[in-house]
Write an enzyme that holds these catalytic residues in place. Sequence first.
Site, PDB file in Angstrom:
ATOM      1  N   LYS A   1       0.821  -1.215   0.000  1.00 28.16           N
ATOM      2  CA  LYS A   1       0.000   0.000   0.000  1.00 28.16           C
ATOM      3  C   LYS A   1       0.853   1.262   0.000  1.00 28.16           C
ATOM      4  O   LYS A   1       1.828   1.348   0.751  1.00 28.16           O
ATOM      5  CB  LYS A   1      -0.863   0.049   1.266  1.00 28.16           C
TER       6      LYS A   1
ATOM      7  N   GLU B   1       1.196  -5.205   4.268  1.00 29.52           N
ATOM      8  CA  GLU B   1       0.297  -5.770   5.271  1.00 29.52           C
ATOM      9  C   GLU B   1      -0.099  -7.178   4.862  1.00 29.52           C
ATOM     10  O   GLU B   1      -0.131  -7.490   3.674  1.00 29.52           O
ATOM     11  CB  GLU B   1      -1.019  -4.963   5.312  1.00 29.52           C
TER      12      GLU B   1
ATOM     13  N   LEU C   1      -5.958  -9.869   4.114  1.00 34.46           N
ATOM     14  CA  LEU C   1      -7.011 -10.695   4.717  1.00 34.46           C
ATOM     15  C   LEU C   1      -7.948 -11.155   3.611  1.00 34.46           C
ATOM     16  O   LEU C   1      -8.322 -10.368   2.743  1.00 34.46           O
ATOM     17  CB  LEU C   1      -7.769  -9.886   5.778  1.00 34.46           C
TER      18      LEU C   1
ATOM     19  N   LYS D   1     -16.927   2.036  -1.788  1.00 33.66           N
ATOM     20  CA  LYS D   1     -18.168   1.566  -1.176  1.00 33.66           C
ATOM     21  C   LYS D   1     -19.382   1.887  -2.042  1.00 33.66           C
ATOM     22  O   LYS D   1     -19.426   2.955  -2.652  1.00 33.66           O
ATOM     23  CB  LYS D   1     -18.353   2.256   0.187  1.00 33.66           C
TER      24      LYS D   1
ATOM     25  N   ASN E   1     -10.185   8.320   8.638  1.00 29.74           N
ATOM     26  CA  ASN E   1     -10.590   9.474   7.843  1.00 29.74           C
ATOM     27  C   ASN E   1     -10.988  10.597   8.786  1.00 29.74           C
ATOM     28  O   ASN E   1     -11.879  10.432   9.619  1.00 29.74           O
ATOM     29  CB  ASN E   1     -11.743   9.114   6.911  1.00 29.74           C
TER      30      ASN E   1
ATOM     31  N   ARG F   1     -12.682  13.331   8.729  1.00 28.80           N
ATOM     32  CA  ARG F   1     -13.717  14.167   8.104  1.00 28.80           C
ATOM     33  C   ARG F   1     -15.050  13.454   8.208  1.00 28.80           C
ATOM     34  O   ARG F   1     -15.128  12.320   8.673  1.00 28.80           O
ATOM     35  CB  ARG F   1     -13.373  14.366   6.627  1.00 28.80           C
TER      36      ARG F   1
ATOM     37  N   VAL G   1     -19.094  10.006   3.429  1.00 23.91           N
ATOM     38  CA  VAL G   1     -20.262   9.953   2.542  1.00 23.91           C
ATOM     39  C   VAL G   1     -21.421   9.233   3.251  1.00 23.91           C
ATOM     40  O   VAL G   1     -22.571   9.647   3.192  1.00 23.91           O
ATOM     41  CB  VAL G   1     -19.906   9.195   1.235  1.00 23.91           C
TER      42      VAL G   1
ATOM     43  N   ARG H   1     -25.516   4.209  -2.727  1.00 23.37           N
ATOM     44  CA  ARG H   1     -24.935   5.341  -3.459  1.00 23.37           C
ATOM     45  C   ARG H   1     -25.401   5.272  -4.905  1.00 23.37           C
ATOM     46  O   ARG H   1     -25.117   4.306  -5.609  1.00 23.37           O
ATOM     47  CB  ARG H   1     -23.417   5.289  -3.426  1.00 23.37           C
TER      48      ARG H   1
END
Length: 450
Positions: free
Chosen positions: A158, A200, A203, A237, A289, A291, A294, A337
């Site tokens: 990552k 990492e 998973l 998402k 995050n 903030r 959504v 969404r």
Amino acid sequence: MFNKILVANRGEIALRVIRAAREMGIQSVAVHSTADSDAMHVRMADESVCIGPPSSAQSYLSIPSIIAACEITGAEAIHPGYGFLSENAGFVQVIEDHGLTFIGPTAEHIRIMGDKITAKETMRKLGVPCVPGSEGGVATLEEARRLGEEIGYPVIIKATAGGGGKGMKVAGTAAEMERAFQTARAEGKSNFGNDEVYIEKYLTTPRHIEIQVFGDGKGRAVHLGERDCSLQRRHQKVFEEAPGPAISAEERARIGKTCADAMADINYIGAGTIEFLYENGEFYFIEMNTRLQVEHPVTEGIFGVDLVREQIRVASGLPMSFQQEDLKINGHAIEVRINAEKLPNFRPCPGRITQYHAPGGLGVRMDSALYDGYSIPPYYDSLIGKLIVHGRDRPEALARLGRALGELIVDGVDTTVPLFHALLGEEDIQTGNYNIHWLEHWLETNLGDG
Ligand code: ADP
């Protein structure tokens, strides 16, 4: 309390903030690009300022233009929404240098959590469980190979500056390491200007469970349970629910307290989300995050609180209006969404809306900036609305979602609505039996998307 705030965003989230401000008796200022002169957020705000041409870089991301808009209108504080400048520590610094208030966390908290390696180190020290992996950055392919053996394949590489699903590559075996390592670095460099990566354990069947936290900046913090956001396409998402169908009250209380205590420790202020992968009864931190998310409305649905109002309150120096004991879960909420995208490949589909009708009735909330005759510009994100339903329990919420989707009319462009009709017919969705890979498999099998 502020008299006037500026909303440095567009679309449904700008409306969301303007609505909260209006209920609090606060004037709102919208900013917009020339492509958004007719946008709903411009119409709904008390005042508006054009801040540049269509390109986000020259409008919604232009810090000098946004500061100038504050000075012209006399706005005292800025709400960033999500995306755009919401996690830009430099923006917060400039706002404070101008004697204005950022409605969100401090520049330092944004900086710590914006760098995924530093975030993980910080969380580990605060007692939050993390995914096993490298300690810090991995500079060379040799080191990556050694770690691959040590951690055990599959692993995920990552980019420390990554976001939005970019800069992440899975190496299933040692043979795949070189390619995954180089690609993650290259994506980190080209998308975020930083090629540092870390490794990492990958998973294989986790759920994405995130904890909503809220702090007052003075050592008091609470959690508002979890959201299950496992239904994802390309790490993005598409369907979120609260509470998580796989999480027990004991697990919620335990991980929630760990998160709230961590936030109290660092004097976190405002709304934040601590994201975990959850597998075999264990939580593994992946990122935070700093903030509003959504998907925050599903949490608002089950707790009956207004998170934006709360953000504005604490930013103005007022205490939080609730304590942990006041926060009780009521029923179940689901968000889908709705994007202007054409199935099966989810190709963005901007254009003119010839007819729009929002669903209504008990337990239905439609957060959208659409209206009849509106033209969706091609320059921005393809999210055009969020349909959120609330029911006394999960089956009632699912039935309500089906009913509300049936009432929704968006004509003129293709949308992702047919996807949700189809998903509601799946037994695994009805029973809540899914993980982060479920949707990708389903899309491949049913739509040939891959
Ligand atoms: P971004 O900042 O790009 O959103 P995240 O770190 O939040 O990246 O990860 C996004 C998604 O990628 C997760 O919800 C999950 O689906 C997948 N993911 C991330 N880390 C892992 C991991 N260690 N193992 C398996 N899947 C992962």
